[in-house]
Structure formats: structure tokens, C-alpha cells
Design an enzyme around this catalytic site. Structure first.
Site, PDB file in Angstrom:
ATOM      1  CB  ALA B 140      -4.263  -6.425  -3.140  1.00 50.40           C
ATOM      2  CB  CYS B 141      -2.432  -2.151   0.306  1.00 50.54           C
ATOM      3  SG  CYS B 141      -2.057  -0.392   0.444  1.00 50.54           S
ATOM      4  CG  PHE B 142       0.223  -1.701  -3.786  1.00 46.51           C
ATOM      5  CD1 PHE B 142       0.189  -0.756  -2.770  1.00 46.51           C
ATOM      6  CD2 PHE B 142       1.395  -2.410  -3.980  1.00 46.51           C
ATOM      7  CE1 PHE B 142       1.296  -0.515  -1.971  1.00 46.51           C
ATOM      8  CE2 PHE B 142       2.517  -2.181  -3.188  1.00 46.51           C
ATOM      9  CZ  PHE B 142       2.468  -1.228  -2.174  1.00 46.51           C
ATOM     10  CE  LYS B 156      -2.652   2.623  -3.004  1.00 48.91           C
ATOM     11  NZ  LYS B 156      -3.902   2.071  -2.437  1.00 48.91           N
TER      12      LYS B 156
END
Lengths: 122, 272
Positions: B140-142, B156
Site C-alpha cells: 500500500a503506497c500510503f 504523509k
């Protein structure tokens, strides 16, 4: 002896063919490498088309070999452990080994000393 | 002053959105006119990184239960729901900055300027405190943390990814208005979920303007940061047809979407 393209890809003659890879400077600029896709053995590659893709944390970039040739080996160690490219880009982390290299492609390449002098001057 | 195309595309499916970006890059490679595009997603869609392995981090059956598309850029998966997405493309030589990291920092300047304009504290993680731990791309990017993440008020905000190809630079990024935590819980295995204390969204930051207003701010700051002029533009008929082809041949193609590593050569389509 390694020869370098202006954009920082290198080629070096070894007993079995010509190894190509990416300079320390280029890899350092990319940052932490997370994935490397290498071409299939037998693929014909050339400087004007991408031979591999290198994905770092923030950017994926194409790898263009400095010379034309036929892929005879790919470095499974580096595709299996992309971080190796950050550790030893001009040694153990070569990317592909070529056969049937076009000799004329070598002529415009720079020696390591000349290339480093140029990039560090700029 | 360099003129860039400025497209406000509105909402579309994941496959269409990726196909339009792809088409704009193709157009740019022939006409050398950079572009900046803003768009949203309808229906909400999960986008996967170019080389992301779908067997790690995603819950079983996600590819069958949700709209999913694979991006041309790397990184981890993003659930695009209530957000604004930008994309931009230009020739590397057009920017008076060279190098991957330097270019990335320069490009993200318009995001930082926008957040600061709104009164938020914003910067790259590497500049705001102890260096975050670096590591592999997270599913998951986040959930990932790395030096070039943009932090707003210490957390972020969104994700950005760049692709460099044949002397061209393409970057897109996701700006969440509101993260849907319940949806994220149905997509990612619990151990790969973002940590709420480490990520944020515009809603949590108190942002209340409309999507178009944010688009105006981003466009204005991009012009200032890069010293360019944005000219309103739309896809031409040939580009629309081309995007349709890419949407069909690649971005709606289950083989493209599901494979962890793809063939290096793209699906070849005739150049119109």
C-alpha cells in the site's frame, strides 16, 4: 576496461562477451532500487531502445545499453536482489552480458577516467 | 515562457484515466508539448504499481471484487476514491534540472507551495526530521515511508511516482481529500495497512474548498514553480481514439492488470 556512454551506462569486455551496467553515479541518483526487469536471453538490444527497466522508490527508468548486441546472459543475482545494484553497480551488479556487439558502437564511448572527469566537472 | 497543455479531465474509470495519460505521453513524444492534467476517479479504483506483485499485501479476491488498474509508474497500490490526481509529462531536457532526485524535488515544488499557501507545514520527509527508514516498496503506497515522501503537518499526504522513458519524464500523484479507512481494510492485509497516525488527508487538515479550487491552486503553483504557462486543452479526436485503444488493449486487459511482472515490450499499437 570499462567504456561509458555520456548518459552513464558502461560496457566491459569479459572472457565470454560484453557486460553492461549502470554507473555508480546514476544508481546513486536513482536511490534505493526496488525492482529490475531484464530482457530475455536471445533478445537483440540497441542503445536507441530500452533493454531493461529499473524501479527505484520514486522513479522507474529505462536502461539503454551503450552498445548493440544479443543478450547471452542476464544477471539473475541482481534481478533477484535489486538492492545489489545500489551496493556494487560497476562490479557484481552488472545487468546483462551481450554477444555479437557492433564494434562501431564502441567508438563514441568514453574511458572511465574521461567520463568521470566530464560528469564531475559538469 | 514554455507553454504546457492543461487538461481538466473530470471523472473517469481507472482504465480510461491511465489510457489518457499514456496517450498524452505519446502525443508529447511527437509534438514535444508538455502537459499537466487533473482528474478524478469514478468509480473508485485500486491502482497497482507497474511491477507490483498482487500476491503480496492484497486480500484474496481483491482483483475480482473491485475495479483495479495497473499504472505505468512504480510504487505501491493506491485506492483512488475521494481525491484529485495530477499527471504531467515533459522532455527531460526542457527542465533546467538534471538527475532523478533533483527533478523529482523540483517537480514536487508545486505541491509543497500549495500546502504552504494553505498554511500547512510541508516538506520532504528527509528535510523535516530524522531520516525515515528506507526500504522496499510497500504493497500500500500510503503505508510506505521514505525520504522523498511529502509530509504535511508531520504526516504523509498522498503519493507521487515518476517514470522516465526515452528522454521523457512522466509523473503522477494522488491527493486524497478523504481516506476511506473502511475500504482500505477490505483491500489490504492488516499488516500492510497504512498507520493512521502517519498519514493524513485534506479533510483531516481542515481543507474545505471544492475540487476545482484545489485544481486552480495546483495549476497556479505549477506555473510559478516551473516558470511555465498552462494553456487549457482537451484531447483531440485522434487522441480520444488512441486512448480508447490503450484502454482496451492494455489498461482493461486482465493480463496486464494481474501480472506481477510484465513483458518489457508494451502492447504494440499502430501509430495513427
Amino acid at each position: 576496461m570499462k567504456l561509458f556512454s555520456l548518459s552513464g551506462e558502461w560496457v566491459e569486455a569479459v572472457e565470454s562477451g560484453w557486460r553492461v551496467g549502470l554507473s555508480v553515479e546514476n544508481v546513486s541518483d536513482l536511490g534505493d532500487v526496488t525492482f529490475i526487469e531484464l530482457p530475455l536471453v536471445g533478445t537483440r538490444v540497441a542503445p536507441d531502445s530500452p533493454a531493461a527497466v529499473i524501479e527505484a522508490v520514486k522513479a522507474a527508468t529505462d536502461f539503454h545499453p551503450p552498445v548493440s548486441g544479443t543478450v547471452r546472459l542476464v544477471n539473475a543475482a541482481v534481478s533477484g536482489n535489486p538492492g545489489l545494484l545500489n551496493q556494487d553497480p560497476e562490479g557484481e551488479a552488472w545487468l546483462i552480458e551481450l554477444a555479437n556487439v557492433v564494434p562501431g558502437d564502441l567508438e563514441p564511448l568514453l574511458t572511465e577516467v574521461a567520463w568521470r572527469a566530464k560528469v564531475h566537472r559538469e | 515562457m514554455t507553454k504546457w497543455r492543461f487538461l481538466r479531465s473530470g471523472s473517469a474509470s481507472g482504465a480510461w484515466n491511465m489510457a489518457v495519460d499514456h496517450t498524452l505521453l505519446e502525443s508529447m513524444s511527437r509534438q514535444f508539448q508538455p502537459f499537466f492534467r487533473l482528474y478524478t476517479w469514478e468509480p473508485a479504483c485500486l491502482s497497482l504499481g507497474r511491477f507490483q506483485n498482487t500476491s503480496t499485501g492484497l486480500l484474496p479476491g481483491v482483483l475480482d471484487r473491485f475495479p483495479v488498474v495497473r499504472r505505468s509508474t512504480g510504487g505501491g497500490a493506491i485506492w483512488h476514491d475521494r481525491e484529485l490526481t495530477y499527471s504531467l509529462g515533459f522532455r527531460a531536457e526542457d527542465l533546467d534540472t538534471s538527475g532523478v532526485k533533483a527533478t523529482y524535488e523540483r517537480l514536487c515544488g508545486f505541491l509543497l507551495a500549495t500546502w504552504k499557501e494553505l498554511g500547512y507545514e510541508a516538506g520532504f520527509a528527509k528535510d523535516l526530521g530524522p531520516a525515515p527508514s528506507l526500504g522496499a516498496v510497500t504493497p500500500a503506497c500510503f503505508a510506505g515511508t521514505e525520504a522523498y515522501d511529502i509530509l504535511v503537518d508531520g504526516r504523509k499526504l498522498g503519493g507521487n511516482a515518476q517514470r522516465r522513458e526515452r528522454g521523457f519524464v512522466f509523473q503522477h500523484g494522488s491527493i486524497p481529500f478523504r481516506l476511506d479507512w473502511s475500504a482500505l481494510g477490505t483491500l489490504f492485509a492488516p499488516e500492510f495497512l497504512p498507520v493512521p497516525e502517519k498519514v493524513t488527508d485534506l479533510d483531516s487538515l481542515g481543507y474545505r474548498e471544492a475540487t476545482d479550487a484545489l485544481g486552480d491552486r495546483l495549476a497556479s503553483n505549477l506555473e510559478l514553480c516551473l516558470g511555465i504557462l498552462l494553456e487549457p486543452s482537451n484531447l483531440g479526436p485522434a487522441e480520444t481514439e488512441r486512448a480508447d485503444q490503450w484502454a482496451y488493449a492494455r489498461y482493461s486487459n486482465i493480463d496486464w492488470t494481474s501480472k506481477g511482472t510484465g513483458t518489457l515490450r508494451p502492447v504494440e499499437l499502430p501509430v495513427p
